[in-house]
Design a protein around this motif. Structure first.
Motif, PDB file in Angstrom:
ATOM      1  N   MET A 169       0.904  -1.598  -0.116  1.00  0.00           N
ATOM      2  CA  MET A 169      -0.140   0.548  -0.137  1.00  0.00           C
ATOM      3  C   MET A 169       0.525   1.337  -0.146  1.00  0.00           C
ATOM      4  O   MET A 169       0.433   2.086  -0.379  1.00  0.00           O
ATOM      5  CB  MET A 169      -1.224   0.286   1.305  1.00  0.00           C
ATOM      6  N   GLU A 170       1.889   0.658   0.759  1.00  0.00           N
ATOM      7  CA  GLU A 170       2.549   2.471   0.800  1.00  0.00           C
ATOM      8  C   GLU A 170       3.220   2.278  -0.605  1.00  0.00           C
ATOM      9  O   GLU A 170       2.917   3.847  -1.104  1.00  0.00           O
ATOM     10  CB  GLU A 170       3.642   2.169   2.096  1.00  0.00           C
ATOM     11  N   ARG A 171       4.083   1.317  -1.117  1.00  0.00           N
ATOM     12  CA  ARG A 171       4.896   1.610  -2.771  1.00  0.00           C
ATOM     13  C   ARG A 171       3.526   2.346  -3.511  1.00  0.00           C
ATOM     14  O   ARG A 171       4.116   2.590  -4.752  1.00  0.00           O
ATOM     15  CB  ARG A 171       5.465   0.110  -3.029  1.00  0.00           C
TER      16      ARG A 171
ATOM     17  N   ASP B 124       1.082   3.883  -2.761  1.00  0.00           N
ATOM     18  CA  ASP B 124       0.895   5.371  -2.775  1.00  0.00           C
ATOM     19  C   ASP B 124       1.801   5.825  -4.054  1.00  0.00           C
ATOM     20  O   ASP B 124       0.821   6.971  -4.267  1.00  0.00           O
ATOM     21  CB  ASP B 124       0.409   5.651  -1.582  1.00  0.00           C
TER      22      ASP B 124
ATOM     23  N   VAL C  70       1.089   5.693  -7.826  1.00  0.00           N
ATOM     24  CA  VAL C  70       0.105   6.762  -7.917  1.00  0.00           C
ATOM     25  C   VAL C  70       0.034   8.290  -7.780  1.00  0.00           C
ATOM     26  O   VAL C  70      -0.326   8.394  -8.853  1.00  0.00           O
ATOM     27  CB  VAL C  70      -1.357   6.299  -7.113  1.00  0.00           C
ATOM     28  N   ALA C  71       1.048   9.102  -7.196  1.00  0.00           N
ATOM     29  CA  ALA C  71       1.380  10.192  -6.614  1.00  0.00           C
ATOM     30  C   ALA C  71       2.378  10.243  -7.322  1.00  0.00           C
ATOM     31  O   ALA C  71       1.873  11.306  -8.769  1.00  0.00           O
ATOM     32  CB  ALA C  71       1.587  10.221  -5.459  1.00  0.00           C
TER      33      ALA C  71
ATOM     34  N   ARG D 191      -7.981   7.874  -6.109  1.00  0.00           N
ATOM     35  CA  ARG D 191      -7.234   7.439  -5.036  1.00  0.00           C
ATOM     36  C   ARG D 191      -7.117   6.302  -5.016  1.00  0.00           C
ATOM     37  O   ARG D 191      -7.915   4.999  -5.789  1.00  0.00           O
ATOM     38  CB  ARG D 191      -8.464   7.772  -3.706  1.00  0.00           C
ATOM     39  N   LEU D 192      -5.983   5.314  -4.319  1.00  0.00           N
ATOM     40  CA  LEU D 192      -5.925   3.865  -4.725  1.00  0.00           C
ATOM     41  C   LEU D 192      -7.280   3.443  -3.783  1.00  0.00           C
ATOM     42  O   LEU D 192      -7.086   1.887  -4.465  1.00  0.00           O
ATOM     43  CB  LEU D 192      -5.288   3.483  -3.511  1.00  0.00           C
ATOM     44  N   ALA D 193      -7.475   3.520  -2.781  1.00  0.00           N
ATOM     45  CA  ALA D 193      -8.488   2.932  -1.867  1.00  0.00           C
ATOM     46  C   ALA D 193      -9.979   3.306  -3.056  1.00  0.00           C
ATOM     47  O   ALA D 193     -10.173   1.609  -3.062  1.00  0.00           O
ATOM     48  CB  ALA D 193      -9.190   3.872  -0.761  1.00  0.00           C
TER      49      ALA D 193
END
Length: 391
Positions: free
Chosen positions: A236-238, A240, A243-244, A351-353
């Motif tokens: 999830m961290e990577r 995100d 995505v940015a 957004r990722l979610a």
């Protein structure tokens, strides 16, 4: 001015402490540490032989001590190469150790010449230190912090320069020794600076060992032990961050959620060991098919996710279907399985979610369609999914 005996006493304490500190890391099973620890233990014994003139005749102690110094230095080089996964030594280097020791014995017993013995030993130590420094700087892992590797590399190279300067000074007759460890100003200076390099080298070795342990801990925190994929938090961290970067550059980005079909039935029918085998087989197949830059993570249980940078959803659909066909062509032994997947593409401002939720909904559609298929959801969340089914 300190005497040579005082300097050697300081060196002895430094080597004993270095051996003790490195010995505390032996249980960590870091490659190279055992050789480094042994090297400082060997140095300690060698220095002790030189200092213990009351019980060891100087003519005998000096010969044995020189052999131990050569052996200890060679063990440090071997440890450095072992740490970086290189060959510990070459045949010419083994031959050089023997040749240097024979030369020392010749200049001690056959044709006594202290200047020549200093020239030979200092040149040898200069090579060892230079080789250690070059190894630390050349094979430093690109993904690790630089500081500890530069610390050891620079400390070793500075020590190499000191030994080289000492070798040149005695080789060209700029200074002379009338007795072993003659307390001349130049010799005292060389010995003092050379002895200082002992703790600097050992500190660098300890720093490298701790960096290796930190790398292990980071891996445990980011890599799923069973499958080799990223754990959920790390994925999830990577993701995100990806995505940015995608939103900033305007490049496409696709996401797939994958789930092994009827996995509970696989566990119930074949046992949990067989279920683990299926997970390992699945993850291995995925990892082999990934492109550079793709992210693969385990979201939980038998559910995984793949993030595809610079990829449209149609291409991600094809990649997932290729993976499905690869698993069908090479099943997991006596535990055959299939998987279903949902694929979606990031839209402007997504957004990722949100994309995870859409891909998850597409995954459930794939399950409802009979499993063993890939469903592509619209990037706008509409119902015009596209399906890639068996066949």
């Amino acid at each position: 001015m300190p005497s040579t005996v005082a300097l050697l006493s300081i060196a002895l304490m430094s080597c004993v402490m270095s051996a003790a500190v490195l010995g505390s890391l032996l249980r960590a099973n870091v490659r190279g540490v055992a050789r480094w620890c042994a090297a400082y233990g060997i140095f300690s014994v060698g220095i002790g032989l030189v200092l213990d003139k009351a019980h060891v005749p100087p003519w005998l102690g000096i010969a044995f001590a020189h052999g131990l110094f050569l052996l200890g230095s060679f063990a440090i080089l071997q440890g450095a190469r072992e740490f970086f996964g290189r060959n510990k030594a070459t045949a010419p280097e083994y031959a050089a150790v023997v040749a240097v020791y024979i030369a020392l014995l010749y200049f001690i017993y056959v044709r006594p010449n202290l200047d020549a013995s200093v020239f030979v030993t200092s040149a040898y130590f200069a090579y060892i230190r230079a080789a250690v420094g070059w190894t630390a700087l050349r094979y430093r892992p690109a993904h690790r912090p630089k500081y500890s590797y530069y610390f050891l590399g620079i400390a070793a190279l500075v020590g190499a320069l000191l030994h080289l300067a000492r070798s040149i000074a005695y080789g060209f007759g700029w200074d002379h020794q009338t007795a072993f460890l003659d307390p001349s100003p130049l010799n005292i200076a060389f010995l003092g600076l050379g002895i200082l390099s002992f703790p600097f080298m050992s500190i660098g070795m300890v720093m490298l060992a701790h960096d290796r342990l930190a790398e292990r801990m980071e891996r445990l925190a980011t890599i799923d032990e069973l499958t080799g994929s990223l754990v959920r938090r790390a994925f999830m961290e990577r993701a995100d961050a990806a995505v940015a970067a995608s939103q900033a550059s305007g490049t496409p980005l696709a996401l797939a959620i994958l789930d092994l079909d009827n996995f509970k039935a696989v566990n119930d029918r074949h046992g949990h060991a067989a279920g683990d085998c299926a997970l390992v087989h699945f993850a291995s197949t995925v990892l082999k098919s990934l492109r550079s830059g793709d992210l693969f993570g385990r979201l939980g249980g038998e559910e995984f996710a793949v993030l595809f940078p610079a990829t449209r959803e149609a291409e991600a659909l094809q990649l997932m279907n290729g993976l499905r066909l690869a698993i069908a062509a090479h099943p997991c032994g006596q535990t055959p399985y299939t998987f279903s997947a949902g694929v979606d593409e990031f839209g402007p401002g997504d957004r990722l979610a949100r994309v995870l939720a859409r891909a998850d909904a597409a995954l459930y559609t794939a399950k409802a369609l009979g499993r063993d298929c890939v469903v592509m959801a619209s990037s706008h969340g509409e119902s015009d999914e596209q399906v890639e089914q068996p066949g």
